[in-house]
Motif scaffolding. Structure first.
Motif, short mmCIF file in Angstrom:
data_model
loop_
_atom_site.label_atom_id
_atom_site.label_comp_id
_atom_site.label_asym_id
_atom_site.label_seq_id
_atom_site.Cartn_x
_atom_site.Cartn_y
_atom_site.Cartn_z
N PRO A 96 0.83 -1.21 0.00
CA PRO A 96 0.00 0.00 0.00
C PRO A 96 0.87 1.26 0.00
O PRO A 96 1.97 1.26 0.54
CB PRO A 96 -0.77 -0.10 1.32
CG PRO A 96 -0.62 -1.48 1.79
CD PRO A 96 0.55 -2.08 1.13
N LYS A 97 0.34 2.32 -0.61
CA LYS A 97 1.10 3.57 -0.72
C LYS A 97 1.52 4.12 0.63
O LYS A 97 2.60 4.68 0.78
CB LYS A 97 0.20 4.63 -1.35
CG LYS A 97 0.04 4.54 -2.81
CD LYS A 97 -0.69 5.79 -3.22
CE LYS A 97 -1.48 5.60 -4.46
NZ LYS A 97 -2.30 6.78 -4.72
N LEU A 98 0.63 3.95 1.59
CA LEU A 98 0.87 4.51 2.91
C LEU A 98 2.14 3.94 3.51
O LEU A 98 2.90 4.63 4.18
CB LEU A 98 -0.33 4.17 3.79
CG LEU A 98 -0.61 5.13 4.90
CD1 LEU A 98 -0.70 6.52 4.36
CD2 LEU A 98 -1.90 4.74 5.57
N VAL A 99 2.37 2.66 3.26
CA VAL A 99 3.56 2.01 3.81
C VAL A 99 4.81 2.59 3.18
O VAL A 99 5.81 2.85 3.86
CB VAL A 99 3.48 0.49 3.58
CG1 VAL A 99 4.72 -0.18 4.08
CG2 VAL A 99 2.27 -0.06 4.27
N LEU B 103 5.06 5.55 2.15
CA LEU B 103 5.23 6.87 2.77
C LEU B 103 5.95 6.74 4.10
O LEU B 103 6.87 7.50 4.41
CB LEU B 103 3.86 7.53 2.96
CG LEU B 103 3.90 8.91 3.59
CD1 LEU B 103 4.50 9.91 2.63
CD2 LEU B 103 2.52 9.36 4.01
#
Lengths: 329, 395
Positions: free
Chosen positions: A108-111, A113
């Motif tokens: 996931p993108k958040l990871v 980040l």
């Protein structure tokens, strides 16, 4: 209000200078976002490392201001080369350490980040602790001019003396102002052509449009991602030298606020849009200057963020829209 | 999904989907099943035991856990307020999937409400200040959310980041809000001094009751911060209860649908905008509450307490722990808040180590320390689908 009118030219020129730096750093955000749809949070640290590389070159060569012009130009070019090399190298390191595994896993993108935030902390701290790190290798005394007072401001001795070139509306535009604005625009044009005309540039656009289809057409996605990071890093290195020529000071944690501003500039212009980055940078620099002249310099950052919020509300994809992939060839 | 691609085709899909537990040396599923299978009274007794242990933690001064360099009660308070904040942010980030990089703004509004109306501009009672702070923060959450939640994805991140900075800079530049010098004499919770509780002292492996080192029960003073920890812990239990009810309700399902696919949810009749706004308001509520508690513990606040870095730490806590799983989020907050305090002795290196730890955790536990059950289910389904697709391709 009268302050704004009296100093309009000065505010405009310094705003454009600041905006040029924002724009060049914003390129790193915009390129990586265009290709990977990730906020490269650690890009500010790429810039910071470049600024230190430039400082160290001038320390090592020790050129006093007022030297002969060829010497000055030579030193500046060496500093530029060093800053670009170091920034490009750090950007590649970042891609390798913070992103590659996550991209491969399609996390996931958040990871990604969070990974970038971690890398950003680590990079800034290493620079802030460089005297200790030199101490591990017993080099603290040898390297003293490079590592002393690691937690404080590091000054850049600009070999080029600031001289007025011409005067408009009561403000004398200096040679440094001109160099910064012109070189930022030149670099932006060069990058735009690079993206539009070269094979690698076509690859970057292809991956930005549809990475799977690009891979099927024989584009090496990993190589393109590396190239993207490298180009962003090189631009940040150039921005670092230009910044130092005008503002003269860097420090281990200077990247953070500049990074936030540059990201704001990228979003303003439309993230993923190369031309938008410079436009967003200029608009942000000008708005900050005019705004702080109008309501006081302590509100400078508030003006920047309010502008961002307002623009996003009315034009949710930035001024020029997000279109790294759609840039016409 | 993340695990599966790392080791393609070496194990069957079913074995891969269970790969979370054995990696740590035990099967978490089995342990959870065993706990759920216990008779109800035993379960309640276990929960009670854990709760009592948590309340007693600052008194026990357990050797390795306790922090030698700073007051352990104070550290526990810090950890507890991070947990509270992380629970709030989990609603926004984990349940509704909205990346909020300005969460510290709500924290600051809560703290400033208590400080400004309790000390600087008025002298309201603490009992009035806390609800007021929470209401004001919730309203600010709605005011921020109403225009910005129409913006999607990463833009929302940067808009909220801007909001957090605007709040801090406004406090910094406004004389009425104390400006840079901050606000002193923030009201503390009213004390009810009942009795004194002694701490333990450890000599090797034996514990001795130390009658010289006592905590006055429910005396909210400056030096001993244990009562603040108890107060925050109580608030955490209340929030956990509410969180559980929300999660299991129609609202919780609405959030989940919105997070997974906003367009599909809208088509199914889920008013996604309303739900996102509600998540924002709930998050702001808890953030404000936490900020208010922080201010009344600290007694002094200034804009330096609400740097952007704090927002990023909050997000890190939620993601490291496992966004969407309340136990994971609690663990993440404990990691983010406790580790730097525990290793304060290494002052200079702790942020470097913290950065590297974030990097490693993100790379090697991308779904968080304790991923939400739904994520694991989705992973299993993904793998089954993949296996099916490959099967047809081969045939």
């Amino acid at each position: 209000m009268s302050f704004l009118i009296d100093n309009f030219v000065e505010l405009t020129v310094t705003g454009l200078v600041l905006g040029a730096v924002y724009g060049l750093v914003a390129l790193g955000y915009t390129l990586v976002y265009g290709v990977l749809q990730l906020i490269n949070f650690a890009h500010s640290e790429v810039w910071m490392f470049g600024s230190f590389a430039a400082v160290w070159v001038t320390v090592a060569l020790g050129v006093a201001p007022g030297s002969a012009l060829p010497v000055v130009i030579g030193v500046l070019l060496l500093a530029l080369l060093a800053a670009m090399t170091v920034s490009g190298g750090v950007a590649l390191l970042l891609e390798r350490v913070a992103y590659r595994r996550l991209i491969r896993l399609d996390a996931p993108k958040l990871v990604a980040l969070i990974s970038a935030i971690g890398a950003s902390f680590a990079l800034a701290e290493i620079m802030g602790l460089r005297d200790r790190v030199a101490g591990w290798f017993g080099l603290r005394d040898t390297l003293d001019p490079y590592v002393r007072s690691a937690r404080d401001n590091t000054r850049f001795q600009n070999p080029l003396e600031t001289e007025g070139v011409f005067t408009v509306g009561g403000y004398t535009v200096s040679n440094v102002d001109i160099i910064i604005i012109v070189s930022a625009i030149l670099m932006m044009v060069a990058l735009d052509q690079f993206i539009r005309r070269t094979r690698t540039g076509r690859g970057i656009r292809a991956v930005a449009q549809d990475s799977e289809a690009a891979a099927l057409m024989g584009v090496n996605r990993n190589r393109i991602i590396r190239a993207t990071f490298l180009v962003g890093g090189i631009m940040a290195g150039a921005a670092a030298l230009l910044y130092l020529m005008r503002f003269g000071v860097t420090r281990w944690n200077a990247g953070f606020l500049l990074g936030v501003k540059a990201f704001t500039a990228a979003v303003l212009g439309g993230i993923g849009n190369v031309r938008g980055a410079l436009l967003g940078g200029f608009i942000l620099g000008l708005a900050e200057n005019y705004g702080s002249a109008l309501i006081g310099s302590e509100w400078r950052d508030v003006v920047a963020f309010l502008l961002l919020v307002v623009i996003l509300l009315f034009r949710p994809t930035g001024l020029l829209g997000e279109s790294l992939g759609r840039a016409r060839a | 999904m993340t695990e599966g691609k790392a080791s393609p085709d070496t194990e069957p899909a079913s074995a891969r989907s269970m790969a979370w537990g054995p990696r740590l040396g035990w099967d978490r599923g089995a342990l959870a099943r065993r706990v759920t299978a216990l008779p109800r009274p035993v379960k309640w007794a276990l929960i009670g035991l854990v709760v009592v242990l948590l309340y007693a933690l600052p008194l026990l001064e357990i050797p390795i856990v306790s922090t030698p360099d700073t007051d352990f009660g104070g550290v526990l308070f810090t950890v507890a307020s991070y947990v509270l904040v992380a629970l709030g942010l989990n609603i926004v980030l984990g349940y509704a999937g909205l990346l909020d990089l300005g969460y510290v703004g709500f924290y600051a509004i809560g703290a400033y409400t208590v400080a400004v109306l309790g000390s600087l501009q008025a002298q309201l009672s603490w009992w009035l200040l806390i609800p007021l702070a929470v209401v004001l923060t919730t309203i600010s959450g709605i005011l921020l959310g109403a225009p910005t939640l129409r913006v999607r994805g990463d833009y929302l991140a940067i808009v909220t980041l801007g909001f957090g900075e605007i709040i801090r800079l406004t406090a910094l530049n406004t004389e009425w809000l104390g400006a840079a010098k901050g606000i002193t004499g923030v009201p503390r919770p009213p004390s009810v001094e009942l009795f004194e509780v002694p701490h333990l002292k450890w000599e090797g492996a034996t514990a001795v009751v130390d009658l010289d080192d006592t905590t006055r029960f429910l005396f909210f003073g400056v030096a001993d911060q244990t009562p603040y920890y108890w107060l925050t812990l109580t608030v955490i239990f209340l929030v956990l209860g509410a969180d559980r009810m929300l999660r299991l309700s129609r609202i919780g399902r609405g959030w989940e649908a919105t997070r997974e696919d906003e367009d599909a949810a809208e088509l199914m009749g889920v008013p996604t905008f309303k739900f996102k706004l509600l998540a924002f308001a709930c998050g702001a509520f808890i953030g404000g509450l936490s900020g208010a508690l922080f201010a009344s513990r600290q007694g002094f606040i200034n804009p330096e307490s609400f740097l952007l870095l704090l927002s990023i730490l909050f997000v890190a806590a939620v993601v490291v722990g496992g966004a969407g799983n309340r136990w994971g989020v609690i663990l993440g907050a404990v990691v983010v808040a406790y580790l730097p305090e525990r290793f304060r002795g290494f002052e200079e290196w702790r942020l470097l180590v913290f950065g590297l730890a974030l990097l490693l955790l993100a790379n090697f536990r991308p779904q968080g320390l304790i991923p939400p059950r739904r994520a694991k289910r989705a992973q299993a389904v993904d793998e089954q689908l993949e296996a099916l697709e490959e099967g047809t391709a081969r045939a």
